[in-house]
Motif scaffolding. Structure first.
Motif, PDB file in Angstrom:
ATOM      1  N   TYR A   1     -12.864  21.125 -15.566  1.00  0.00           N
ATOM      2  CA  TYR A   1     -14.045  19.880 -15.570  1.00  0.00           C
ATOM      3  C   TYR A   1     -15.234  20.532 -16.028  1.00  0.00           C
ATOM      4  CZ  TYR A   1      -9.959  17.971 -13.295  1.00  0.00           C
ATOM      5  OH  TYR A   1      -8.714  17.426 -12.725  1.00  0.00           O
ATOM      6  N   GLY A   2     -15.476  20.478 -17.089  1.00  0.00           N
ATOM      7  CA  GLY A   2     -16.760  21.138 -17.529  1.00  0.00           C
ATOM      8  C   GLY A   2     -17.863  20.119 -17.866  1.00  0.00           C
ATOM      9  N   ASN A   3     -19.179  20.414 -18.217  1.00  0.00           N
ATOM     10  CA  ASN A   3     -20.142  19.421 -18.561  1.00  0.00           C
ATOM     11  C   ASN A   3     -19.760  18.329 -19.256  1.00  0.00           C
ATOM     12  OD1 ASN A   3     -22.011  20.826 -16.804  1.00  0.00           O
ATOM     13  ND2 ASN A   3     -22.520  22.264 -18.408  1.00  0.00           N
ATOM     14  N   THR A   4     -18.926  18.393 -20.401  1.00  0.00           N
ATOM     15  CA  THR A   4     -18.442  17.167 -21.073  1.00  0.00           C
ATOM     16  C   THR A   4     -17.919  16.244 -20.328  1.00  0.00           C
ATOM     17  OG1 THR A   4     -18.435  18.629 -23.122  1.00  0.00           O
ATOM     18  CG2 THR A   4     -17.311  16.488 -23.058  1.00  0.00           C
ATOM     19  N   PHE A   5     -16.858  16.740 -19.634  1.00  0.00           N
ATOM     20  CA  PHE A   5     -16.088  15.716 -18.607  1.00  0.00           C
ATOM     21  C   PHE A   5     -17.059  15.100 -17.495  1.00  0.00           C
ATOM     22  CE2 PHE A   5     -14.072  15.407 -14.481  1.00  0.00           C
ATOM     23  CZ  PHE A   5     -12.928  14.320 -14.868  1.00  0.00           C
TER      24      PHE A   5
ATOM     25  N   ARG B   1     -21.193   8.645 -17.348  1.00  0.00           N
ATOM     26  CA  ARG B   1     -21.264   7.392 -18.097  1.00  0.00           C
ATOM     27  C   ARG B   1     -20.238   6.187 -17.643  1.00  0.00           C
ATOM     28  NH1 ARG B   1     -22.751  10.461 -22.075  1.00  0.00           N
ATOM     29  NH2 ARG B   1     -20.516  11.185 -22.729  1.00  0.00           N
TER      30      ARG B   1
ATOM     31  N   ASN C   1     -20.270  14.648 -17.672  1.00  0.00           N
ATOM     32  CA  ASN C   1     -21.131  13.619 -18.403  1.00  0.00           C
ATOM     33  C   ASN C   1     -20.418  12.320 -18.797  1.00  0.00           C
ATOM     34  OD1 ASN C   1     -23.336  15.304 -18.053  1.00  0.00           O
ATOM     35  ND2 ASN C   1     -23.162  16.164 -20.018  1.00  0.00           N
ATOM     36  N   GLU C   2     -19.056  12.513 -19.132  1.00  0.00           N
ATOM     37  CA  GLU C   2     -18.414  11.336 -19.443  1.00  0.00           C
ATOM     38  C   GLU C   2     -18.313  10.309 -18.251  1.00  0.00           C
ATOM     39  OE1 GLU C   2     -14.950  12.748 -21.659  1.00  0.00           O
ATOM     40  OE2 GLU C   2     -16.123  13.108 -23.431  1.00  0.00           O
ATOM     41  N   GLU C   3     -17.593  11.329 -17.052  1.00  0.00           N
ATOM     42  CA  GLU C   3     -17.293  10.411 -16.107  1.00  0.00           C
ATOM     43  C   GLU C   3     -18.513   9.875 -15.472  1.00  0.00           C
ATOM     44  OE1 GLU C   3     -14.393  10.007 -14.145  1.00  0.00           O
ATOM     45  OE2 GLU C   3     -13.648  10.594 -16.279  1.00  0.00           O
TER      46      GLU C   3
ATOM     47  N   GLU D   1     -20.427  19.445  -9.090  1.00  0.00           N
ATOM     48  CA  GLU D   1     -21.565  20.157  -9.642  1.00  0.00           C
ATOM     49  C   GLU D   1     -22.358  20.733  -8.404  1.00  0.00           C
ATOM     50  OE1 GLU D   1     -23.537  18.211 -13.441  1.00  0.00           O
ATOM     51  OE2 GLU D   1     -23.571  16.649 -11.700  1.00  0.00           O
TER      52      GLU D   1
END
Length: 62
Positions: free
Chosen positions: A29-33, A39, A35-37, A9
């Motif tokens: 590797y967008g924002n969803t990826f 978490r 955020n999941e990483e 980021e």
């Protein structure tokens, strides 16, 4: 030896000209990826903390 640092980021003053928080490779590797990483790391850290057992203090023989 030369090291190049490209954070996942964007940080302040990003050398690639990205906006703060913008992903390095959003198509892959967008924002969803991200955020999941994040978490997953938090869950793993919590699990490690919960599994720690206090150790008894040992006396050092001099």
């Amino acid at each position: 030896m030369v090291s190049i640092y490209f954070p996942l980021e964007a940080e302040e003053n990003d050398i690639l000209g990205r906006e703060l928080g913008e992903p390095l490779w959003p198509e892959r590797y967008g924002n969803t990826f991200i955020n999941e990483e994040r978490r997953n790391v938090e869950v793993k850290e919590k699990k490690v903390q919960e599994e720690k057992k206090p150790q008894k203090k040992r006396k050092l023989n001099k």
